[in-house]
Write an enzyme that holds these catalytic residues in place. Structure first.
Site, PDB file in Angstrom:
ATOM      1  N   GLY A 174     -32.515  -8.080   0.946  1.00 35.51           N
ATOM      2  CA  GLY A 174     -31.061  -7.720   1.420  1.00 35.51           C
ATOM      3  C   GLY A 174     -29.884  -7.342   0.883  1.00 35.51           C
ATOM      4  N   MET A 177     -24.399 -10.535   1.463  1.00 35.42           N
ATOM      5  CA  MET A 177     -24.198 -11.612  -0.140  1.00 35.42           C
ATOM      6  C   MET A 177     -24.673 -10.587  -0.854  1.00 35.42           C
ATOM      7  SD  MET A 177     -23.377 -14.494   0.260  1.00 35.42           S
ATOM      8  CE  MET A 177     -24.015 -15.169  -0.458  1.00 35.42           C
ATOM      9  N   GLY A 228     -31.359 -18.043  -1.172  1.00 34.62           N
ATOM     10  CA  GLY A 228     -30.738 -18.525  -0.163  1.00 34.62           C
ATOM     11  C   GLY A 228     -31.173 -18.725   1.014  1.00 34.62           C
ATOM     12  N   THR A 277     -31.931 -18.956   4.701  1.00 33.90           N
ATOM     13  CA  THR A 277     -32.081 -20.163   5.728  1.00 33.90           C
ATOM     14  C   THR A 277     -33.014 -20.006   6.924  1.00 33.90           C
ATOM     15  OG1 THR A 277     -30.223 -19.943   7.090  1.00 33.90           O
ATOM     16  CG2 THR A 277     -30.412 -21.381   4.509  1.00 33.90           C
ATOM     17  N   MET A 332     -25.943 -21.981  -2.393  1.00 32.14           N
ATOM     18  CA  MET A 332     -26.831 -22.699  -3.506  1.00 32.14           C
ATOM     19  C   MET A 332     -25.161 -22.684  -4.230  1.00 32.14           C
ATOM     20  SD  MET A 332     -28.701 -20.197  -5.264  1.00 32.14           S
ATOM     21  CE  MET A 332     -30.299 -20.136  -4.115  1.00 32.14           C
ATOM     22  N   HIS A 335     -19.271 -22.620  11.403  1.00 33.13           N
ATOM     23  CA  HIS A 335     -19.399 -21.527  10.109  1.00 33.13           C
ATOM     24  C   HIS A 335     -18.789 -20.183  11.805  1.00 33.13           C
ATOM     25  CE1 HIS A 335     -22.438 -23.956   8.157  1.00 33.13           C
ATOM     26  NE2 HIS A 335     -22.597 -22.586   7.274  1.00 33.13           N
ATOM     27  N   LYS A 387     -23.416 -16.259  12.769  1.00 33.88           N
ATOM     28  CA  LYS A 387     -24.599 -16.714  11.799  1.00 33.88           C
ATOM     29  C   LYS A 387     -25.803 -17.127  13.219  1.00 33.88           C
ATOM     30  CE  LYS A 387     -25.662 -21.138   9.335  1.00 33.88           C
ATOM     31  NZ  LYS A 387     -26.177 -20.328   8.596  1.00 33.88           N
ATOM     32  N   THR A 395     -27.717 -26.347   5.587  1.00 36.42           N
ATOM     33  CA  THR A 395     -26.913 -27.434   4.923  1.00 36.42           C
ATOM     34  C   THR A 395     -26.963 -28.460   5.273  1.00 36.42           C
ATOM     35  OG1 THR A 395     -25.370 -25.818   3.222  1.00 36.42           O
ATOM     36  CG2 THR A 395     -24.397 -27.418   3.439  1.00 36.42           C
TER      37      THR A 395
END
Length: 270
Positions: A12, A17, A102, A104, A129, A159, A163, A170
């Protein structure tokens, strides 16, 4: 003698990120970027990973071949998509490269496959993380166990409007931890949204709600509501750098660990 640097590959690599991870790796004296990967067709393929991340030229081109990206790596740091993550884990297991992910929204079948490959390599897998969120997981379980059935439990996450999955990984993890602490079957007690005349709240249900607005990095609130009082555990992320710092810390921790599936609690010794 100066310890050898840990070779890092990043998947990625052109994502939000991924770029931040590349930037952090490039400035860490203990790490060295040796590979970067993106999905086939991504316009960043063929460009320098450092240039795209604002870290200057690093001499590491972004490739769409995950196996080539991890050729020299000790650890693969992955923030991508469920499909890309599974491909990366399969390649890493074949080449005996440790993984920190990380990503999801990985479904049960995907998680099972990752667990299978963790028999060959060490994998740190965490929906968040952040070091503080890792502590939140522990506190939420302990509070739920202490308060028991006398308090209603609601989980609210917020968020940014880009997203794509809900609720957040989480929030799902908080729900799992609290359900286990209260000895409740998560398949029976989860309530995801309320509307209309629904009747009184049952004593066993746990509400999980998602907010999507603007550029919110990430907020999670666990509400324990009793009669005459309530307790709230709140975490607010001001920057994605806390996720990056956690991933970097995990990549340093995992090198040399035996095969197995680990989480951030293992990394932090909680």
């Amino acid at each position: 003698m100066t310890p050898a640097k840990i070779n890092i590959a990043v998947t990625g690599a052109a994502g939000r990120m991924g770029k931040m991870v590349i930037g952090a790796v490039s400035t860490d004296d203990g790490l060295k970027l040796t590979g970067a990967a993106e999905a086939p067709g991504n316009p960043a393929v063929g460009t320098d990973a450092g240039t795209g991340a604002g870290a200057g030229e690093l001499g590491v081109p972004i490739t769409d071949d995950i196996r080539a990206a991890i050729e020299e790596a000790d650890v693969l740091i992955d923030f991508s998509t469920p499909e890309s993550t599974l491909k990366a884990v399969i390649a890493a297991a074949d080449k005996k490269v440790a993984v920190v992910t990380g990503t999801t929204a990985i479904d049960d079948a995907g998680v099972a496959e990752i667990k299978k490959h963790s028999e060959a390599i060490p994998i740190v897998m965490a929906p968040n993380m952040s070091m503080c969120v890792t502590l939140l997981f522990k506190l939420a379980g302990e509070v739920a166990e202490f308060l028991g059935d006398d308090f209603d439990v609601e989980i609210v996450e917020a968020h940014h409007n880009q997203k794509v999955d809900a609720p957040s990984g989480t929030a799902k993890r908080l729900f799992e931890i609290i359900s286990k602490a209260l000895k409740r079957d998560p398949k029976e007690v989860g309530v995801y949204g309320r509307e209309g005349v629904i009747g009184k709240r049952t004593g066993k249900e746990i509400g999980v709600f998602a907010v999507r607005a603007g550029d919110i990095v990430g907020e999670h609130t666990v509400i324990f509501g009793g009669i005459g009082e309530r307790l709230e555990l709140v975490h607010k992320a001001h920057s994605r750098m806390n996720f990056v710092r956690g991933a970097v810390r995990a990549s340093k921790w995992i090198k040399g660990k035996p095969p197995g599936l680990y989480n951030m609690s293992d990394v932090l010794g909680i």
